[in-house]
Design an enzyme around this catalytic site. Structure first.
Site, short mmCIF file in Angstrom:
data_model
loop_
_atom_site.label_atom_id
_atom_site.label_comp_id
_atom_site.label_asym_id
_atom_site.label_seq_id
_atom_site.Cartn_x
_atom_site.Cartn_y
_atom_site.Cartn_z
N HIS A 116 -1.81 -11.94 2.69
CA HIS A 116 -1.83 -11.10 3.89
C HIS A 116 -2.19 -11.96 5.11
CE1 HIS A 116 -3.24 -7.73 0.97
NE2 HIS A 116 -1.99 -7.48 1.27
N LYS B 40 -2.65 5.04 -4.23
CA LYS B 40 -3.58 4.05 -4.82
C LYS B 40 -5.03 4.54 -4.74
CE LYS B 40 -0.78 0.01 -3.50
NZ LYS B 40 -0.68 -1.08 -2.51
N ARG C 149 7.47 -9.95 -0.99
CA ARG C 149 7.23 -11.05 -1.93
C ARG C 149 8.43 -11.32 -2.82
NH1 ARG C 149 1.81 -8.27 -3.70
NH2 ARG C 149 3.39 -6.68 -3.67
O1 PNS Z 1 -0.26 -2.19 1.30
P1 PNS Z 1 0.48 -0.93 0.92
O2 PNS Z 1 -0.40 -0.05 0.04
O3 PNS Z 1 1.82 -1.19 0.30
O4 PNS Z 1 0.74 -0.16 2.30
C1 PNS Z 1 1.37 1.10 2.33
C2 PNS Z 1 1.15 1.75 3.69
C3 PNS Z 1 -0.33 1.90 3.96
C4 PNS Z 1 1.78 0.90 4.77
C5 PNS Z 1 1.84 3.16 3.65
O5 PNS Z 1 1.28 3.94 2.64
C6 PNS Z 1 1.71 3.88 5.00
O6 PNS Z 1 2.48 3.61 5.91
N1 PNS Z 1 0.71 4.78 5.12
C7 PNS Z 1 0.47 5.52 6.36
C8 PNS Z 1 0.97 6.96 6.24
C9 PNS Z 1 2.47 7.02 6.47
O7 PNS Z 1 2.97 6.82 7.56
N2 PNS Z 1 3.21 7.29 5.39
C10 PNS Z 1 4.67 7.42 5.42
C11 PNS Z 1 5.34 6.10 5.09
S1 PNS Z 1 7.07 6.29 5.00
#
Ligand code: PNS
Length: 160
Positions: free
Chosen positions: A17, A41, A90
């Site tokens: 990251h 998660k 990745r």
């Molecule tokens: O590191 P991750 O867990 O892959 O990140 C996922 C994340 C946090 C980017 C995604 O869950 C997110 O965007 N959450 C915010 C809520 C939201 O906008 N959800 C709709 C995504 S299409």
């Protein structure tokens, strides 16, 4: 001014990251690292702890901010005047999930673009989940995450 948001659950932040943060901060005028809930998660650290870990690591950058994101990513990006969402990619296995999110975000907010940054080759195997897994079984994680983070992960796994 070009602002980008780099969202993620960062549970916890890894050197992979931090590599994406460093490279994105060199491209954009301002980078907002948005620490968010991923409903799929179960986190090891609170959002506040995750924000603090990253803040500590980006002290040297004057164009990087770290915030907690509670809500829809695209709405957050709009409020922060960010026109770009950065996601690290990745391997092919990441693609399907990332593609779905990028398409949904585009549907909700067509003005915001998702850009994928390939993670550095040396980090292509690295994820927060694998760091926690290695730590749970007593493996060394000091080359995968910053020292403070490694200590905190080991403390958590030892509590269980
Ligand atoms: O590191 P991750 O867990 O892959 O990140 C996922 C994340 C946090 C980017 C995604 O869950 C997110 O965007 N959450 C915010 C809520 C939201 O906008 N959800 C709709 C995504 S299409």
């Amino acid at each position: 001014m070009r602002t980008a948001v780099y969202p993620g659950s960062f549970d916890p932040v890894t050197y992979g990251h931090l590599d994406v943060i460093k490279r994105s901060a060199a491209i954009f005028d301002k980078l907002i690292v948005a620490v968010s809930i991923n409903a799929q998660k179960k986190p090891m650290f609170t959002l506040e702890e995750r924000v603090e870990f990253i803040k500590e690591e980006v002290k040297g950058y004057n164009n990087v901010e770290v915030h907690l994101l509670d809500g829809l990513l695209v709405e957050y990006a709009k409020k922060g005047n960010a026109s770009v969402i950065i996601k690290g990619l990745r391997a092919v296995s990441d693609f399907e999930y990332e593609f779905q999110m990028a398409q949904m975000n585009k549907k909700i907010c067509p003005d915001i673009e998702t850009l994928f940054m390939m993670t550095g080759q040396e980090y292509s195997y690295l994820s927060s989940s694998i760091v926690k897994e290695v730590a749970r079984f007593g493996g060394k994680i000091d080359s995968l995450v910053p020292e403070r983070v490694a200590k905190a992960v080991i403390e958590k796994v030892n509590l269980k």
